[in-house]
Scaffold this motif. Structure first.
Motif, PDB file in Angstrom:
ATOM      1  N   ARG A  86      29.987  32.391  10.797  1.00  0.00           N
ATOM      2  CA  ARG A  86      29.020  33.460  10.520  1.00  0.00           C
ATOM      3  C   ARG A  86      29.583  34.813  10.927  1.00  0.00           C
ATOM      4  O   ARG A  86      29.342  35.828  10.265  1.00  0.00           O
ATOM      5  CB  ARG A  86      27.716  33.194  11.270  1.00  0.00           C
ATOM      6  N   ARG A  87      30.334  34.841  12.017  1.00  0.00           N
ATOM      7  CA  ARG A  87      30.910  36.103  12.474  1.00  0.00           C
ATOM      8  C   ARG A  87      32.124  36.498  11.647  1.00  0.00           C
ATOM      9  O   ARG A  87      32.312  37.676  11.335  1.00  0.00           O
ATOM     10  CB  ARG A  87      31.291  35.987  13.949  1.00  0.00           C
ATOM     11  N   ARG A  88      32.939  35.524  11.292  1.00  0.00           N
ATOM     12  CA  ARG A  88      34.162  35.828  10.551  1.00  0.00           C
ATOM     13  C   ARG A  88      33.893  36.108   9.083  1.00  0.00           C
ATOM     14  O   ARG A  88      34.602  36.901   8.458  1.00  0.00           O
ATOM     15  CB  ARG A  88      35.144  34.661  10.672  1.00  0.00           C
ATOM     16  N   GLN A 119      27.762  28.782   2.902  1.00  0.00           N
ATOM     17  CA  GLN A 119      29.180  28.726   2.548  1.00  0.00           C
ATOM     18  C   GLN A 119      30.052  28.860   3.793  1.00  0.00           C
ATOM     19  O   GLN A 119      29.565  28.899   4.913  1.00  0.00           O
ATOM     20  CB  GLN A 119      29.513  29.836   1.538  1.00  0.00           C
ATOM     21  N   TRP A 120      31.363  28.898   3.548  1.00  0.00           N
ATOM     22  CA  TRP A 120      32.369  29.086   4.598  1.00  0.00           C
ATOM     23  C   TRP A 120      32.326  27.990   5.666  1.00  0.00           C
ATOM     24  O   TRP A 120      32.597  28.233   6.833  1.00  0.00           O
ATOM     25  CB  TRP A 120      32.229  30.458   5.257  1.00  0.00           C
ATOM     26  N   GLY A 121      31.973  26.774   5.278  1.00  0.00           N
ATOM     27  CA  GLY A 121      32.006  25.657   6.211  1.00  0.00           C
ATOM     28  C   GLY A 121      30.763  25.489   7.050  1.00  0.00           C
ATOM     29  O   GLY A 121      30.673  24.538   7.839  1.00  0.00           O
ATOM     30  N   LYS A 122      29.808  26.382   6.894  1.00  0.00           N
ATOM     31  CA  LYS A 122      28.607  26.301   7.737  1.00  0.00           C
ATOM     32  C   LYS A 122      27.745  25.087   7.393  1.00  0.00           C
ATOM     33  O   LYS A 122      27.048  24.555   8.259  1.00  0.00           O
ATOM     34  CB  LYS A 122      27.797  27.593   7.623  1.00  0.00           C
ATOM     35  N   LEU A 123      27.794  24.631   6.142  1.00  0.00           N
ATOM     36  CA  LEU A 123      27.042  23.423   5.798  1.00  0.00           C
ATOM     37  C   LEU A 123      27.700  22.198   6.433  1.00  0.00           C
ATOM     38  O   LEU A 123      27.012  21.261   6.849  1.00  0.00           O
ATOM     39  CB  LEU A 123      26.958  23.252   4.283  1.00  0.00           C
ATOM     40  N   ILE A 131      28.210  23.347  16.030  1.00  0.00           N
ATOM     41  CA  ILE A 131      27.663  24.627  16.499  1.00  0.00           C
ATOM     42  C   ILE A 131      28.745  25.704  16.497  1.00  0.00           C
ATOM     43  O   ILE A 131      28.516  26.844  16.069  1.00  0.00           O
ATOM     44  CB  ILE A 131      27.059  24.461  17.906  1.00  0.00           C
ATOM     45  N   ILE A 132      29.939  25.339  16.963  1.00  0.00           N
ATOM     46  CA  ILE A 132      31.051  26.299  16.998  1.00  0.00           C
ATOM     47  C   ILE A 132      31.405  26.760  15.591  1.00  0.00           C
ATOM     48  O   ILE A 132      31.614  27.960  15.343  1.00  0.00           O
ATOM     49  CB  ILE A 132      32.274  25.670  17.694  1.00  0.00           C
ATOM     50  N   ILE A 133      31.474  25.823  14.643  1.00  0.00           N
ATOM     51  CA  ILE A 133      31.813  26.183  13.262  1.00  0.00           C
ATOM     52  C   ILE A 133      30.790  27.161  12.694  1.00  0.00           C
ATOM     53  O   ILE A 133      31.148  28.173  12.072  1.00  0.00           O
ATOM     54  CB  ILE A 133      31.905  24.919  12.385  1.00  0.00           C
ATOM     55  N   VAL A 134      29.514  26.877  12.894  1.00  0.00           N
ATOM     56  CA  VAL A 134      28.466  27.752  12.355  1.00  0.00           C
ATOM     57  C   VAL A 134      28.561  29.146  12.958  1.00  0.00           C
ATOM     58  O   VAL A 134      28.518  30.163  12.240  1.00  0.00           O
ATOM     59  CB  VAL A 134      27.073  27.140  12.613  1.00  0.00           C
ATOM     60  N   ILE A 135      28.708  29.230  14.274  1.00  0.00           N
ATOM     61  CA  ILE A 135      28.744  30.538  14.944  1.00  0.00           C
ATOM     62  C   ILE A 135      29.992  31.327  14.541  1.00  0.00           C
ATOM     63  O   ILE A 135      29.910  32.508  14.167  1.00  0.00           O
ATOM     64  CB  ILE A 135      28.693  30.355  16.473  1.00  0.00           C
ATOM     65  N   VAL A 136      31.145  30.672  14.610  1.00  0.00           N
ATOM     66  CA  VAL A 136      32.402  31.367  14.315  1.00  0.00           C
ATOM     67  C   VAL A 136      32.451  31.810  12.857  1.00  0.00           C
ATOM     68  O   VAL A 136      32.829  32.953  12.550  1.00  0.00           O
ATOM     69  CB  VAL A 136      33.602  30.460  14.648  1.00  0.00           C
ATOM     70  N   GLU A 191      31.555  33.637  -0.312  1.00  0.00           N
ATOM     71  CA  GLU A 191      32.914  33.244  -0.668  1.00  0.00           C
ATOM     72  C   GLU A 191      33.290  33.875  -2.006  1.00  0.00           C
ATOM     73  O   GLU A 191      32.467  33.931  -2.923  1.00  0.00           O
ATOM     74  CB  GLU A 191      33.017  31.721  -0.796  1.00  0.00           C
ATOM     75  N   PRO A 192      34.534  34.330  -2.149  1.00  0.00           N
ATOM     76  CA  PRO A 192      34.953  34.895  -3.439  1.00  0.00           C
ATOM     77  C   PRO A 192      35.087  33.842  -4.527  1.00  0.00           C
ATOM     78  O   PRO A 192      35.139  34.161  -5.706  1.00  0.00           O
ATOM     79  CB  PRO A 192      36.306  35.536  -3.113  1.00  0.00           C
TER      80      PRO A 192
END
Length: 338
Positions: A279-281, A224-228, A272-277, A286-287
């Protein structure tokens, strides 16, 4: 050299279909309009339809209103087409801007020429607008869309096959692609029977494999959160950076490298940036697919115990008449309570 395994290309008669002429041929002589359906355009539309349907299924499972994807697509699809066409024209200026050129051909998207990187940029802007309007969380929509994007791109590459365009360098491999002559993309001096890398097929296989992989990963890990979406950018960027280097069509160069290779590398980096950021944020789930303050609740099902039948209505009418006349009714008194 043509072999038993070489891939033939569709002839000119397969690139467009005159619907009006076909209707007249089957006896509808009164139909006078000539409606031409281009194979390339049909492939693009089929790809869009497949992506919309799969996104609908995935977004609905996450709790969104059924078919709300259509409201978002109203913004994403047109801007994606515009962005894809602009990017293609800008990166292939020699095809459209030369002495005596018909500048209206810039608009002839059915002839081919849709750049996926431009479509992604335009489509992302449209999707963001659509998500703002509908209240859908942008990252939820992006993750639901990611596998469908690869499927849509596979359909688009099939359109390149019909148009006999964007093929690769000459090859001796038995599955080489046959290309009809004349073709402006073929360098002068090559033998008539030379075969070319079927880059359209390479990318179709790569995209479908990527779609299956993303679906499998999401089913097991609930990404979730755009990581896919980040995974999509990485997968497609890696493949495109390879396939682009063996394509024969001319392209603008930057530092000696094709522009689309740079774009593919940028897609990998962005993924790569989307996945890393993300995952941290957003380490948690997701609600829901909607942003705060927006949402959708399915209509409550009808309680079978609250359904009135004709017998119930007749009994109520009888009770009302009895009440007015002062007489006991069948729905009141000891008998009714037995």
């Amino acid at each position: 050299m043509i072999s038993a395994l070489s891939i033939p290309s569709p002839g000119e008669e397969w690139r467009a279909f005159n619907l009006g002429q076909w209707l007249r041929d089957i006896g509808l002589s009164w139909f006078s309009l000539d409606i031409t359906i281009n194979a390339y355009a049909l492939c693009i539309l089929l790809g869009i339809a497949a992506a919309v349907w799969l996104t609908h299924v995935r977004l609905t499972r996450r709790g969104a209103e059924p078919w709300i994807v259509l409201d978002i697509a109203l913004f994403a699809v047109p801007l994606g087409i515009i962005g894809g066409r602009i990017y293609h024209v800008v990166t292939h200026p020699a095809d459209y801007f030369f002495p005596g050129a018909d500048l209206l051909r810039v608009l002839y998207i059915w002839e081919g020429g849709m750049a996926i990187f431009g479509a992604l940029i335009g489509g992302a802007v449209g999707a963001y607008i659509g998500c703002r309007v509908t209240g859908i969380r942008f990252w939820s929509f992006a993750d639901a869309l990611a596998p469908g994007l690869l499927i849509a791109q596979a359909f688009g590459r099939l359109g390149n096959w019909f148009n006999q365009e964007l093929f690769g360098l000459p090859t001796d491999l038995p599955w080489g692609l046959e290309i009809d002559r004349p073709n402006a993309a073929i360098p002068v001096g090559l033998p008539e029977d030379v075969l070319f890398h079927p880059t359209f097929l390479y990318e179709i296989v790569w995209n479908l494999a990527g779609a299956a992989l993303l679906l499998l990963i999401d089913a097991r890990l609930r990404v979730q959160w755009g990581k896919l979406l980040g995974g999509y950018l990485i997968w497609y960027g890696v493949g495109r950076s390879v396939f682009e280097t063996i394509r024969l069509d001319p392209s603008e160069l930057f530092l000696g490298v094709r522009v689309n290779v740079w774009a593919a590398w940028a897609a990998v980096l962005l993924g790569i940036i989307i996945v890393i950021v993300q995952r941290r944020r957003h380490p948690g789930a997701e609600p829901g697919p909607y942003v705060a303050g927006r949402g959708w609740t399915p209509e409550a099902g009808v309680d079978s115990e609250a359904v009135y039948t004709e017998t119930d209505l007749a009994g109520n009418d009888a009770a009302l008449v009895a009440e007015k006349s002062g007489a006991p009714s069948a729905t009141s008194g000891p008998a009714a309570n037995a």
